[in-house]
Design an enzyme around this catalytic site. Structure first.
Site, PDB file in Angstrom:
ATOM      1  CB  VAL A  67      -0.990   0.002   1.186  1.00 49.97           C
ATOM      2  CG1 VAL A  67      -1.837   1.270   1.194  1.00 49.97           C
ATOM      3  CG2 VAL A  67      -1.890  -1.226   1.134  1.00 49.97           C
ATOM      4  CB  CYS A  68       3.995   2.177   1.767  1.00 49.26           C
ATOM      5  SG  CYS A  68       3.374   2.074   3.460  1.00 49.26           S
ATOM      6  CB  THR A  69       4.845   0.360  -3.223  1.00 50.71           C
ATOM      7  OG1 THR A  69       5.878  -0.130  -2.360  1.00 50.71           O
ATOM      8  CG2 THR A  69       5.374   0.484  -4.633  1.00 50.71           C
TER       9      THR A  69
END
Length: 158
Positions: free
Chosen positions: A46-48
């Site tokens: 999700v951060c990517t």
């Protein structure tokens, strides 16, 4: 504690921008509004997706005169590798000492995983005057921010 309509806590931290430089929020505000996008950890799905989405929309922020910076507790060396692997064109701030996540009150733990002291997924828009004009904080690390809402908040701030 950082909150909308309050002053943004100033900080100085390592900036991963291909090199490793020093970032001071107060200095960056001289150029206009700043978007601070806190994320739990580099190289996670999700951060990517979130950082790549900000990068895809970077021209919107550039057109308004705002700068975007991601912030996590990862080392600046790991953040540079994360930038390279994802072809990110904005800087990532290393809060390796966890002082920024504490100042902005966005620290969280994944106790069941044994992970303590990472950033919540959160976004703050800071005006050139140092005031927080927009705040979004999620207790669910799987939820991404509303990117159009952030762009509108930056547009209102500029």
């Amino acid at each position: 504690m950082a909150e909308a309509n309050g002053d943004a806590p100033d900080f100085t931290a390592p900036l991963a921008n291909g090199d490793i430089d020093e970032f001071t929020l107060a200095d960056e505000l001289a150029d206009g509004p700043v978007v601070l996008a806190f994320f739990p950890g580099a190289f996670t799905s999700v951060c990517t997706t979130e950082m790549c989405t900000f990068d895809d929309r970077l021209s919107k922020f550039d057109d308004i005169g705002a700068d975007v910076y991601g912030i996590s507790v990862d080392s600046p060396f790991a953040l540079n590798e994360f930038r390279d692997q994802n072809d990110l064109s904005f800087g990532l701030i290393s809060d390796i000492d966890k002082e920024i996540i504490d100042a902005y009150d966005v620290r969280m733990d994944f106790a069941d995983l044994g992970v303590h002291g990472v950033a919540k997924r959160a976004v703050f828009v800071v005006g050139a005057d140092g005031e927080i004009t927009y705040e979004w904080v999620s207790d669910d690390p799987g939820v991404e921010p509303e990117y159009d809402e952030i762009a509108a908040a930056v547009d209102d701030t500029a």
